[in-house]
Design a protein around this motif. Structure first.
Motif, mmCIF file in Angstrom:
data_model
loop_
_atom_site.group_PDB
_atom_site.id
_atom_site.type_symbol
_atom_site.label_atom_id
_atom_site.label_comp_id
_atom_site.label_asym_id
_atom_site.label_seq_id
_atom_site.Cartn_x
_atom_site.Cartn_y
_atom_site.Cartn_z
ATOM 1 N N UNK A 185 0.269 -5.172 11.173
ATOM 2 C CA UNK A 185 -0.450 -4.019 10.860
ATOM 3 C C UNK A 185 -0.856 -3.864 9.601
ATOM 4 N N UNK A 186 -1.919 -3.200 9.137
ATOM 5 C CA UNK A 186 -2.268 -3.171 7.837
ATOM 6 C C UNK A 186 -2.649 -1.690 7.381
ATOM 7 N N UNK A 187 -2.379 -1.349 6.063
ATOM 8 C CA UNK A 187 -2.778 -0.224 5.482
ATOM 9 C C UNK A 187 -3.531 -0.673 4.238
ATOM 10 N N UNK A 188 -4.389 0.018 3.838
ATOM 11 C CA UNK A 188 -5.319 -0.269 2.635
ATOM 12 C C UNK A 188 -5.452 0.750 1.501
ATOM 13 N N UNK A 235 5.035 -3.706 11.278
ATOM 14 C CA UNK A 235 4.713 -2.325 11.785
ATOM 15 C C UNK A 235 3.665 -1.619 10.972
ATOM 16 N N UNK A 236 3.028 -0.834 11.570
ATOM 17 C CA UNK A 236 2.359 0.008 10.539
ATOM 18 C C UNK A 236 2.945 0.972 9.556
ATOM 19 N N UNK A 237 3.984 1.539 10.185
ATOM 20 C CA UNK A 237 4.636 2.334 9.124
ATOM 21 C C UNK A 237 5.272 1.548 7.918
ATOM 22 N N UNK A 238 5.498 0.394 8.192
ATOM 23 C CA UNK A 238 6.008 -0.503 6.880
ATOM 24 C C UNK A 238 4.892 -0.657 6.019
ATOM 25 N N UNK A 239 3.800 -1.024 6.593
ATOM 26 C CA UNK A 239 2.653 -1.171 5.853
ATOM 27 C C UNK A 239 2.187 0.014 4.933
ATOM 28 N N UNK A 257 -10.684 5.973 10.407
ATOM 29 C CA UNK A 257 -11.383 4.609 10.861
ATOM 30 C C UNK A 257 -10.215 3.485 10.961
ATOM 31 N N UNK A 258 -10.554 2.556 11.980
ATOM 32 C CA UNK A 258 -9.680 1.500 12.105
ATOM 33 C C UNK A 258 -10.197 0.507 12.694
ATOM 34 N N UNK A 313 -4.363 -5.323 12.782
ATOM 35 C CA UNK A 313 -4.904 -4.114 12.992
ATOM 36 C C UNK A 313 -5.009 -2.889 11.536
ATOM 37 N N UNK A 314 -6.055 -2.824 11.079
ATOM 38 C CA UNK A 314 -6.082 -2.015 9.839
ATOM 39 C C UNK A 314 -6.397 -0.528 10.099
ATOM 40 N N UNK A 315 -5.498 0.345 9.761
ATOM 41 C CA UNK A 315 -5.937 1.754 10.052
ATOM 42 C C UNK A 315 -5.825 2.391 8.585
ATOM 43 N N UNK A 316 -6.939 3.055 8.320
ATOM 44 C CA UNK A 316 -6.946 3.933 7.085
ATOM 45 C C UNK A 316 -6.257 5.121 7.364
#
Ligand code: FES
Ligand code: FES
Lengths: 725, 154
Positions: A221-224, A265-269, A344-345, A417-420
């Protein structure tokens, strides 16, 4: 149009919309699809007789998942409750053409129903026709002895029936008629009724799958974090070692203009990206601010000449010769963010010979092109799996967020999976452009306009996104969307001049629900309000007079006035405003008439928008249920822009970033909505964007009656609703 | 260290840091994706779950806070065939894009538990969740319909 009768594999197909976007499930569908018999590009029948209908227009909330299959099912005489719907892509049949672009599969501009209505009817009827012929051959009776109902053919003499499943294989061997008999409206069982949505149950039990919910084995999972200034670039990451050590973090991906943190995990990102300390160069736009943007637009308003979009008669001369009789008004609208509820994701899985992408994507082909370009995998090997979109309003057409996810997946060599975050979604949106308008008129003795000059100045949507849509003139190109609702307005004005001045800005912009009309109709209808007010003529009667030779428009205007009892004065503490628009689909794709009346009610020391009447003639209404829902929701969407939304810029970036500073309408602010469906025998016209534009000018007119002041810039601040003592 | 709690009536336990947000714990570790992410700052309500019956925005709730508590998500509410709120939502076709609706249903269910016959003002005060599709007209109708249906039954 190649007609492959038996699907070899479901390669071109994504998962069923209604089932999880889980590849395991998708594979099962693929297996089932191998046994499918294809009657047309849209209609698939399995061995058990189950009918699956293709859907090529994503469900963003507008009801395409119900209305479009219903058109097919109508002509096919399918068993509507039993049919399944499947996302389809990749064939010419699914493409539509906008303007001079090459045909592509995408959704936008309120055209899902208008562009596909005839095509789907013919497809459904052609499939029905081969099924009937197959049955006639089996029974050895004339075709005229065969009728269809609920997924079967009936022998009208013997009463025998054959389900479509039993006939599909034979039917698929028969040539399709290019012009099958279509039903008459009197024969419709689905079209024109209020059909329940097919996606409701999944959307109330948590099972509906959105891009956000994609799950691929081995996925990270990714955050930007993107440059805070538009056009800025990443210089360095100051705490890279620290970020790498955060729990779950697997990779840091550098982009020219940002940083992607990839974690288990997303929350870690998310946590890691919040700790990120990166230095960005502001680039050349560091000085960009709303003050500057406003000054630029303002200066164009009084420029000697603009690029002419319309010149009827001799308006500039008449205005020039009567300077002291000129009535002038000015208006202003800001940039806006789409802010769909689902940020957006995209989820991307890159393999050497194929790329799979799950996501909230509104423009299919444009995304495929970008994915192919970045990954180096051929376009035919890019597979999009589109589930439900958590709103879009035009915001999920520009595929930059998809491109970012592809880069992340390629960098780590695993699905990502990238979630803005909401902050990134708003600050790095492609915004609805700003603009300003100046309208000037000379009126006749009765107060009706003789000559009008409308000038709009601001950032061009087309110049940034669709340069080949600009209209060429000897004096330069202009962007017709900047004068939507003005150059193509319906009132009779003998001398009418419309011109445009584009002020180039580096800000990314994009189409947003109702596009240029959201500004143009505000300017135009507010100006008409001013003229009627000066003339001392009732606002409804004034508009009636200007539309006197346009019966279709009058019908809608009269319908809204009747519904709101315009001719009866409102009770004390209530004021009204009325507005009208003829919405022209881009490139002449449709014409929809809309009229609205808003009632403001005084509560304490301010006025509130209490009730909105909205009459629409959009031709034949395919599904009354979702049509009404679009009116209700569109009014709320529009009221958000009228009262709340504004993106401002400072130091080169958007200042707003989440719902705290980019607030949305709440339920307590939502007015009562009275939809009025004006039936007409035209085929279906566009609906989704139509109700948006006329609301703000109707409110501003009501405020004029209530307070004596008509606001001239959006959003209308709380002060303008203050009742004068 | 593990954090035990109940998830839709089932005992579960999360092995991870106390400060992980409950929304993501439920979505990513327990695979229940009906609760959505809309803002991450407690403003939109898309992530609403019930914690011991109270509607809570879980994007800003550290999982350490729910040790030993009962969490209910939209999946739990939907499993209850009698849920009048969900039924009203279905009957009136409330959702458009649907993304906010899990949170809306969770909040409305909690409202009716507290206030069986809410007025419009009660709804305005309580339903602070956001819907970009502005499905508010039908949300209001559905809450009134659910309230009426429940009263009829009892
Ligand atoms: S995501 Fe939790 S309140 Fe918005
Ligand atoms: S239904 Fe789309 S955000 Fe509420």
């Amino acid at each position: 149009m190649g007609r492959r009768r038996f699907l070899e594999v479901a390669a071109a197909f994504g998962a069923l919309l209604a089932v999880p976007l889980d590849p395991a499930v998708a594979a099962r569908d693929g297996a089932a699809a191998e046994a499918d018999i294809e009657l047309t590009d849209w209609i698939f029948i399995d061995a058990q007789g189950g009918v699956t209908l293709g859907l090529c227009q994503p469900e963003v909330g507008q009801g395409s998942y119900t209305a479009l299959p219903a058109i097919l099912a109508e002509e096919l005489d399918a068993d509507w409750p039993a049919v399944k719907v499947r996302w389809v892509m990749g064939r010419d049949a699914y493409k539509i053409q906008f303007r001079n672009e090459k045909p592509s599969q995408k959704e936008g501009a309120s055209t899902s129903t208008t562009k596909f209505y005839a095509r789907l009817r013919v497809a459904g009827a052609a499939a029905r026709d081969v099924l009937v012929r197959a049955a006639a051959a089996r029974w050895q009776v004339p075709v005229s002895d065969c009728a269809t109902e609920s997924g079967m053919v009936r022998n009208t003499r013997t009463g025998d029936t054959l389900p479509y499943g039993a006939l599909a294989a034979e039917a698929a061997r028969l040539p399709l008629s290019p012009a099958p008999r279509l039903k008459t409206p009197a024969e419709f069982r689905l079209i024109g009724k209020a059909l329940p949505r097919r996606d409701t149950a999944a959307k109330t039990d948590g099972s509906a799958k959105y891009g956000l919910d994609a799950e691929v084995p081995g996925m990270l999972n990714a955050a930007i974090a993107l440059s805070p200034t538009i056009g800025g670039w990443l210089v360095r990451i100051n705490n890279e070692a620290e970020i790498r050590q955060q729990p779950g973090v697997r990779a840091i991906v550098r982009l020219d203009d940002g940083v992607i943190v990839v974690a288990e995990r997303y929350w870690q990102a998310l946590r890691a990206v919040q700790m990120l300390d990166a230095t960005f160069s502001p680039g050349e736009n560091g000085g960009l601010s709303t003050e500057l943007i406003d000054r630029l637009a303002e200066s164009g308003l009084d420029a000697e000449i603009g690029v002419t979009a319309l010149a009827r008669g001799d308006a500039p001369r008449i205005l020039g010769q009567n300077p002291d009789q000129v009535i002038e008004s000015r208006f202003s609208v800001p940039h806006l963010a789409h802010a769909a509820m689902e940020p957006m994701n995209a989820t991307v899985h890159v393999q050497p010979d194929r790329v799979d992408v799950w996501g909230s994507i509104q423009s299919t082909d444009a995304s495929v092109a970008v994915i192919s370009k970045i990954s180096g995998v051929a376009e035919e090997k890019v597979h999009l799996h589109i589930g439900f979109l958590g709103g879009s309003f035009g915001g999920k057409i520009a595929p930059d967020f998809v491109a970012q996810a592809v880069r992340a997946a390629m960098a780590v060599g695993r699905p990502v999976k990238l979630i803005r975050t909401r902050e990134m979604d708003i600050q790095h949106d492609h915004f609805r452009p700003n603009n300003k308008g100046r309208l000037r008129a000379v009126v006749d003795r009765d107060g009706y306009p003789v000559a009008v000059h409308a000038r709009v100045c601001g950032q061009s949507l087309f110049a940034t996104t669709r340069p080949n849509w600009l209209t060429k003139t000897p004096l330069g190109d202009y962007d017709e969307s900047m004068v939507d609702g003005i150059y193509n307005q319906s009132y009779e004005i003998p001398h009418f001049h419309v011109d445009v001045i584009q002020t180039p800005l580096p800000i990314p912009v994009y189409f947003m629900r109702s596009v240029g009309s959201s500004a143009g109709v505000l300017f135009w209808e507010s100006f008409i309000t001013d003229l009627a007010h000066k003339a001392g003529i009732d606002q409804y009667q004034y508009r009636r007079h200007l539309l006197r030779n346009n019966p279709a428009a009058l019908k809608v205007l009269d319908a809204v006035a009747a519904a709101a009892s315009w001719d009866t004065p409102p009770p004390a503490g209530t004021v009204r405003g009325i507005s009208f628009d003829t919405y022209h689909g881009r490139g002449g794709s449709f014409v929809t008439y809309v009229a609205e009346i808003v009632e403001l009610v005084r509560k304490g020391d301010s006025w509130r928008v209490a009730r909105v009447f909205c009459a629409i003639d959009a031709g034949l209404v395919v599904n009354h249920n979702t049509f009404i829902a679009q009116i209700q929701g569109g009014i709320g969407f529009s009221l958000t822009s009228a009262l709340k939304s504004e993106i401002t810029f400072n130091r080169g970036g958007a200042e707003q970033s989440n719902f705290a500073d980019y607030p949305l309408l709440s339920i307590g602010e939502m007015p009562e909505v009275v939809p009025i469906v004006v039936e007409s025998d035209r085929p279906p016209q566009g609906v989704g964007e139509i109700m948006v534009a006329p609301l703000a000018p109707a409110i501003s007119q009501a405020l004029l009656h209530a307070t004596g002041r008509r606001p001239d810039r959006m959003p209308f601040r709380a002060e303008v609703f203050k009742a004068s003592a | 260290m593990s954090i035990p709690f109940q998830l839709n009536g089932r005992p579960v336990s999360f092995d991870g840091p106390e400060d992980a947000p409950l929304l993501w714990v439920v979505r990513e570790h327990f695979g229940l994706t009906g609760s959505k992410f809309g803002c991450g700052i407690g403003m939109c309500g898309a992530c609403t779950m019930h914690v011991d019956g109270a509607p809570i925005r879980t994007c800003v709730l550290a999982v350490g806070n729910v040790r030993g508590r009962a969490i209910r998500t939209i999946e739990g509410v939907a499993a209850d065939a009698d849920n009048a709120v969900r039924k009203a939502w279905n009957d009136l076709d409330v959702p458009q894009c649907g993304y906010c609706q899990s949170g809306m249903i969770m909040t409305a269910t909690a409202l009716l538990a507290e206030t069986p016959a809410p007025t419009d003002q009660d709804i305005d005060r309580w339903m602070t969740n956001l819907c970009r599709c502005a499905t508010y007209v039908r949300i209001r109708q559905a809450i009134h319909a659910a309230a009426a249906a429940r009263q009829h039954k009892s």
